[in-house]
Enzyme design. Structure first.
Site, PDB file in Angstrom:
ATOM      1  N   LYS A   1       0.823  -1.201   0.000  1.00 38.22           N
ATOM      2  CA  LYS A   1       0.000   0.000   0.000  1.00 38.22           C
ATOM      3  C   LYS A   1       0.864   1.261   0.000  1.00 38.22           C
ATOM      4  O   LYS A   1       2.045   1.201   0.384  1.00 38.22           O
ATOM      5  CB  LYS A   1      -0.887   0.015   1.252  1.00 38.22           C
ATOM      6  CG  LYS A   1      -1.946  -1.056   1.309  1.00 38.22           C
ATOM      7  CD  LYS A   1      -2.691  -0.983   2.630  1.00 38.22           C
ATOM      8  CE  LYS A   1      -3.793  -2.026   2.695  1.00 38.22           C
ATOM      9  NZ  LYS A   1      -4.897  -1.723   1.765  1.00 38.22           N
TER      10      LYS A   1
ATOM     11  N   ARG B   1     -10.450 -11.538   1.710  1.00 39.77           N
ATOM     12  CA  ARG B   1     -11.304 -12.598   1.172  1.00 39.77           C
ATOM     13  C   ARG B   1     -10.601 -13.947   1.186  1.00 39.77           C
ATOM     14  O   ARG B   1     -11.246 -14.986   1.214  1.00 39.77           O
ATOM     15  CB  ARG B   1     -11.744 -12.219  -0.246  1.00 39.77           C
ATOM     16  CG  ARG B   1     -10.627 -12.168  -1.253  1.00 39.77           C
ATOM     17  CD  ARG B   1     -10.932 -11.240  -2.409  1.00 39.77           C
ATOM     18  NE  ARG B   1     -10.949  -9.852  -1.995  1.00 39.77           N
ATOM     19  CZ  ARG B   1     -11.226  -8.828  -2.793  1.00 39.77           C
ATOM     20  NH1 ARG B   1     -11.498  -9.045  -4.060  1.00 39.77           N
ATOM     21  NH2 ARG B   1     -11.235  -7.601  -2.343  1.00 39.77           N
TER      22      ARG B   1
END
Length: 503
Positions: A263, A337
């Site tokens: 990130k 996920r």
């Protein structure tokens, strides 16, 4: 903080010994002859006090009022939402007062929603994080009396509200801890403490046990970190032995660097909040422990860090999930996920009546809904409606999003059964479609709380959401728990519930 519900009319309230007194004044206020009524009535008549929710008038050492500080707070139609606004405003005015004992006088005939709102707003507004500060100052308020015209009819709502407030604070405290404190190991320890304190069952699995279960997707995310993963299972069996449980599944990424798909540095510190789903499950169990609702509930938390290292999963890797489905990793920052899919497969063994997963999953959901409502996705209309109604009642709202099979097409892979991300368009939906693939055995809902689990800027910190929604949903299920587990229809369409995307 201790809350007390008390039958307390305005004449008696004027004599209450406390540091501060808040009187909620509705649009329909009709003054009596007592001191507080006269003060409020004169203020409204003189237009010094507006009864619109959030408007205030403060007084100090008023004649005939025992409390040195008095706050008259408009609360509009006295509904739950208006009372919440009024109490938040009043607490803001008292923030630096040093008050330790507070009395809140509710409007005549206040309903359950108003009492609930007063408790939650007080707890929300008075919370101060001090765990890692060298001078833990700021938590002055210790006791709050909620005064109503008749306490007996409001006892059930009050008890639920205080339990929810404690659960929300528990979740906020965990969420606010720095990532070197709130590790996966720490979450496991907190779960064990909860279980011991409230007579629940708890099991915490480590890397070896998870490997034996075949959770290859979960392990792939954890392998880049020095911190060992934890898989936590909490059980509250408050219903009948034959009642199928509700299963809550929380995403517990205690720090998300993005992994190899790292990130940007700006605001990366906020990725300590990426365990908001796990914190909300633990917070909900904290509330459950206090009220002990007659429903069977199982909490599952998959927890690890997502870090870059020589052992990290890489874009292009293919992993095998517990379900047997293979997953191509196209973006290592779509890790939530990957841990949830194995937890959702694990949930099948409980033959649940419903499964709700909670995750700070996608930045796309923040774009879609902002910080007001959590995103709700579900394969079951009745479950979606129940969660929506619970959110509205708890003032912790969500909004149902689409789950059309066509959204799953973007997760097609030439090398595996499914890719872990699709394109940018509809990212929150495609992430939900990825999870949908692993939920054919039961009614399922997914709450994307990326926009609601924490605040940024000057008010930076965990919100504790959606503990209020989850706890209210469980309370609502007490009278509707089926004797046998419900079986969801298998996802239909050529995508079989595919696609994904992430923040």
């Amino acid at each position: 903080m201790d809350f007390e519900l008390k039958t307390l009319g305005l004449p008696a309230a004027a004599g209450e010994k406390c540091d501060a007194l808040v009187m909620l004044v509705p649009d329909a206020f009709k003054p009596g002859k007592d001191v507080l009524s006269r003060l409020a009535g004169d203020a409204v008549k003189a237009r010094d006090l507006d009864t619109k929710a959030g408007k205030l008038l403060q007084a100090y050492r008023s004649t005939g009022v025992a409390a040195p500080r008095l706050v008259l707070a408009g609360c509009g139609d006295a509904s739950g939402r208006k009372v919440h606004t009024a109490v938040v405003a009043a607490m803001g005015a008292l923030r630096t007062s040093g008050a330790k004992r507070l009395v809140i006088c509710m409007p005549e005939g206040a309903k359950d929603d108003a009492v609930r709102a007063a408790v939650l707003a007080t707890a929300e507004s008075s919370y101060v994080y001090v765990a890692t500060k060298s001078k833990p100052e700021g938590r002055e308020l210790r006791r709050v009396v909620i005064g109503v015209s008749d306490a007996a009819p409001r006892k059930v709502a009050f008890a639920a509200a205080t339990a929810a407030a404690n659960g929300i604070e528990f979740a906020r405290e965990l969420g606010n801890l720095p990532p070197n404190h709130a590790t996966p190991t720490r979450l496991g320890e907190e779960a064990k403490k909860l279980a011991k304190a409230h007579g629940m069952q708890c099991e915490v699995l480590g890397p070896k046990e998870v490997a034996k279960l075949g959770m290859g997707s979960f392990m792939a995310v954890a392998q880049g970190s020095e911190e060992p993963l934890r898989f936590i299972v909490l059980k509250h069996m408050g219903g009948s032995p034959g009642d199928a449980p509700v299963v809550l599944v929380g995403k517990g990424i205690t720090f998300d660097s993005g992994g190899i798909s790292i990130k940007p540095a700006q605001d990366m510190d906020e990725m300590k909040f990426d365990m908001g789903g796990a914190a909300s499950v633990l917070g909900t169990f904290r509330a459950i422990g206090e009220l002990k609702p007659a429903v069977n509930v199982i909490g599952i938390i998959a927890s690890c860090e997502n870090m870059p290292s020589g052992r990290s999963m890489k874009p292009g890797d293919i992993v095998r999930s517990m379900s047997g489905q293979t997953i191509e990793i196209l973006n290592t920052d779509a890790e939530g996920r990957l841990i949830l899919c194995d937890a959702l497969t694990y949930a099948e063994r409980f033959k649940p009546r419903a499964v709700v997963d909670i995750a700070t999953l996608t930045g796309a959901c923040v774009v879609a809904l902002g910080a007001v409502r959590s995103g709700l996705f579900s394969s079951d209309d009745a479950l979606a409606q129940a969660l929506s109604q619970a959110g509205d009642a708890a003032m912790d709202p969500c909004w149902r999003m689409p789950l059309d099979d066509e959204y799953g097409d973007g997760l097609k892979s030439n090398f595996a059964d499914v890719a872990n991300v699709a394109g940018r368009a509809g990212g929150a939906v495609t992430a939900a479609k990825f999870l949908h693939r692993f939920t054919a055995a039961y009614p399922w809902a997914h709450l994307d709380i990326a926009g609601t689990a924490w605040k940024s800027g000057g008010a930076k910190g965990s919100t504790g959401r959606p503990v209020g929604l989850l706890f209210q949903y469980l309370l609502d299920q007490q009278s509707t728990a089926p004797a046998k587990s419900a079986k969801a229809a298998k996802p239909t369409g050529k995508s079989v519930g595919k696609p994904a995307k992430r923040k």
